[in-house]
Design a protein around this motif. Structure first.
Motif, mmCIF file in Angstrom:
data_model
loop_
_atom_site.group_PDB
_atom_site.id
_atom_site.type_symbol
_atom_site.label_atom_id
_atom_site.label_comp_id
_atom_site.label_asym_id
_atom_site.label_seq_id
_atom_site.Cartn_x
_atom_site.Cartn_y
_atom_site.Cartn_z
ATOM 1 N N ASP A 174 -40.355 78.932 -55.432
ATOM 2 C CA ASP A 174 -39.494 79.436 -54.360
ATOM 3 C C ASP A 174 -38.033 79.019 -54.490
ATOM 4 O O ASP A 174 -37.236 79.250 -53.573
ATOM 5 C CB ASP A 174 -40.017 79.024 -52.977
ATOM 6 C CG ASP A 174 -41.237 79.846 -52.578
ATOM 7 O OD1 ASP A 174 -41.540 80.840 -53.271
ATOM 8 O OD2 ASP A 174 -41.892 79.493 -51.575
ATOM 9 N N TYR A 175 -37.665 78.432 -55.607
ATOM 10 C CA TYR A 175 -36.265 78.167 -55.912
ATOM 11 C C TYR A 175 -35.815 79.165 -56.968
ATOM 12 O O TYR A 175 -36.467 79.338 -57.995
ATOM 13 C CB TYR A 175 -36.058 76.741 -56.417
ATOM 14 C CG TYR A 175 -36.189 75.693 -55.336
ATOM 15 C CD1 TYR A 175 -35.094 75.322 -54.552
ATOM 16 C CD2 TYR A 175 -37.406 75.058 -55.089
ATOM 17 C CE1 TYR A 175 -35.209 74.361 -53.549
ATOM 18 C CE2 TYR A 175 -37.539 74.107 -54.088
ATOM 19 C CZ TYR A 175 -36.430 73.760 -53.322
ATOM 20 O OH TYR A 175 -36.550 72.824 -52.338
ATOM 21 N N ILE A 176 -34.691 79.835 -56.713
ATOM 22 C CA ILE A 176 -34.183 80.854 -57.620
ATOM 23 C C ILE A 176 -33.025 80.242 -58.418
ATOM 24 O O ILE A 176 -31.971 79.914 -57.861
ATOM 25 C CB ILE A 176 -33.705 82.092 -56.852
ATOM 26 C CG1 ILE A 176 -34.849 82.673 -56.015
ATOM 27 C CG2 ILE A 176 -33.177 83.145 -57.817
ATOM 28 C CD1 ILE A 176 -34.410 83.797 -55.087
ATOM 29 N N PHE A 177 -33.227 80.085 -59.712
ATOM 30 C CA PHE A 177 -32.229 79.466 -60.584
ATOM 31 C C PHE A 177 -31.374 80.566 -61.231
ATOM 32 O O PHE A 177 -31.905 81.480 -61.864
ATOM 33 C CB PHE A 177 -32.904 78.618 -61.656
ATOM 34 C CG PHE A 177 -33.718 77.487 -61.099
ATOM 35 C CD1 PHE A 177 -33.117 76.278 -60.788
ATOM 36 C CD2 PHE A 177 -35.074 77.637 -60.868
ATOM 37 C CE1 PHE A 177 -33.860 75.226 -60.262
ATOM 38 C CE2 PHE A 177 -35.827 76.595 -60.342
ATOM 39 C CZ PHE A 177 -35.220 75.386 -60.038
ATOM 40 N N PHE A 178 -30.069 80.449 -61.063
ATOM 41 C CA PHE A 178 -29.137 81.427 -61.626
ATOM 42 C C PHE A 178 -28.492 80.870 -62.886
ATOM 43 O O PHE A 178 -28.005 79.738 -62.911
ATOM 44 C CB PHE A 178 -28.037 81.770 -60.612
ATOM 45 C CG PHE A 178 -26.930 82.610 -61.208
ATOM 46 C CD1 PHE A 178 -27.052 83.993 -61.257
ATOM 47 C CD2 PHE A 178 -25.796 82.014 -61.735
ATOM 48 C CE1 PHE A 178 -26.050 84.765 -61.811
ATOM 49 C CE2 PHE A 178 -24.790 82.784 -62.291
ATOM 50 C CZ PHE A 178 -24.920 84.160 -62.327
ATOM 51 N N ARG A 179 -28.480 81.721 -63.946
ATOM 52 C CA ARG A 179 -27.798 81.373 -65.194
ATOM 53 C C ARG A 179 -27.082 82.605 -65.736
ATOM 54 O O ARG A 179 -27.545 83.731 -65.565
ATOM 55 C CB ARG A 179 -28.781 80.839 -66.244
ATOM 56 C CG ARG A 179 -29.487 79.543 -65.865
ATOM 57 C CD ARG A 179 -28.527 78.378 -65.787
ATOM 58 N NE ARG A 179 -29.217 77.129 -65.522
ATOM 59 C CZ ARG A 179 -29.479 76.637 -64.322
ATOM 60 N NH1 ARG A 179 -29.124 77.337 -63.241
ATOM 61 N NH2 ARG A 179 -30.100 75.480 -64.183
ATOM 62 N N HIS A 180 -25.986 82.371 -66.409
ATOM 63 C CA HIS A 180 -25.165 83.443 -66.975
ATOM 64 C C HIS A 180 -24.832 83.065 -68.418
ATOM 65 O O HIS A 180 -24.177 82.059 -68.669
ATOM 66 C CB HIS A 180 -23.884 83.604 -66.138
ATOM 67 C CG HIS A 180 -22.957 84.654 -66.639
ATOM 68 N ND1 HIS A 180 -21.609 84.669 -66.334
ATOM 69 C CD2 HIS A 180 -23.166 85.738 -67.430
ATOM 70 C CE1 HIS A 180 -21.047 85.711 -66.901
ATOM 71 N NE2 HIS A 180 -21.964 86.369 -67.579
#
Length: 260
Positions: A174-180
């Motif tokens: 339930d944690y959304i990890f953002f990477r670019h």
């Protein structure tokens, strides 16, 4: 192209895609266009918004000032924006994102944490203006699929692969990890060996070198984590709005129960 990884054995999970609020955007019947707002002078807020504008194509920044959010929603509708993103702050630090789908919602409230700006990422790269590929992973429940569609609607559905940019939203517990990231291709020389493990040589006794292409990822930033706090029907309305889902403290008592 957007890669959305979910549980494909549940046909009902995808049954409403053609009729939900995002179908016209994701079918490219409307061009995705986003508007960003923040109210106060922030410590890392301006830098975060600047980097967010580089992540999301066709995004525009407007200073909120003292305008009521409902009036901003109406203005964005008239300007034919498809989404409204509000950056919330606490003690001069960004701590939440409000994503409002336009013109009819829904409204998603995410807690934002563990923000790392580009300048603080070691050996970071600089993104180009190409439209990125979007990767959504592990949004396997009905609520998770709904949250994934909200995120998906922020991005154009035709990425430019020449830019080698990829934006990832990965759900884990339930944690959304953002990477670019951007792909880097490097050509390196390696010495050729024969079948007996000896280094190969040509007829003149010189060593033979062989070129090979190595692919790697370079992070562009920013880096942050999101946690869904609520999902509301329609556009932002704290008084009379109906909620599809609201996170409650008692939901965190079990470590085996997840909602996305």
């Amino acid at each position: 192209m957007t890669r959305l990884y979910a549980s494909l054995d549940d046909d009902e999970l995808f049954a409403g895609n053609d009729a939900d609020e995002f179908s016209s955007i994701l079918k490219r019947e409307r061009d995705s266009e986003d508007i960003d707002h923040f109210r106060f002078k922030l410590y890392r807020g301006p830098a975060f918004i600047s980097e967010l504008l580089q992540v999301i194509p066709n995004a525009h920044y407007y200073k909120r000032g003292t305008y009521d959010l409902k009036k901003i929603v109406e203005y964005a509708k008239k300007q034919d924006f498809t989404s409204l993103i509000v950056v919330h702050t606490n003690r001069r630090e960004p701590d939440a994102l409000l994503i409002i789908g336009l013109p009819d919602g829904p409204t998603a409230h995410f807690k934002l944490s563990r923000l790392v700006l580009r300048k603080d990422i070691k050996n970071h790269g600089n993104p180009t203006s190409h439209e990125p590929e979007l990767v959504l992973t592990n949004f396997t429940t009905r609520l998770g699929h709904r949250a994934g569609r909200i995120i998906q609607s922020l991005f154009p559905q035709e990425p430019n692969f020449r830019g080698r940019r990829v934006v990832t939203f990965h759900n884990q517990r339930d944690y959304i990890f953002f990477r670019h990231h951007r792909y880097i291709f490097e050509t390196k020389e390696s010495k050729q060996s024969d079948s007996k493990g000896k280094k190969g040589k040509d007829g003149k006794g010189e060593k033979i070198s062989q070129q090979k292409v190595i692919a790697r990822l370079q992070e562009c930033g920013p880096r942050f984590t999101l946690k869904l706090r609520s999902l509301q029907h329609g556009t932002f309305d704290t008084k009379g709005g109906e909620y599809e889902w609201v996170h409650k403290p008692e939901m965190d008592t079990s470590r085996r129960r997840f909602f996305l």
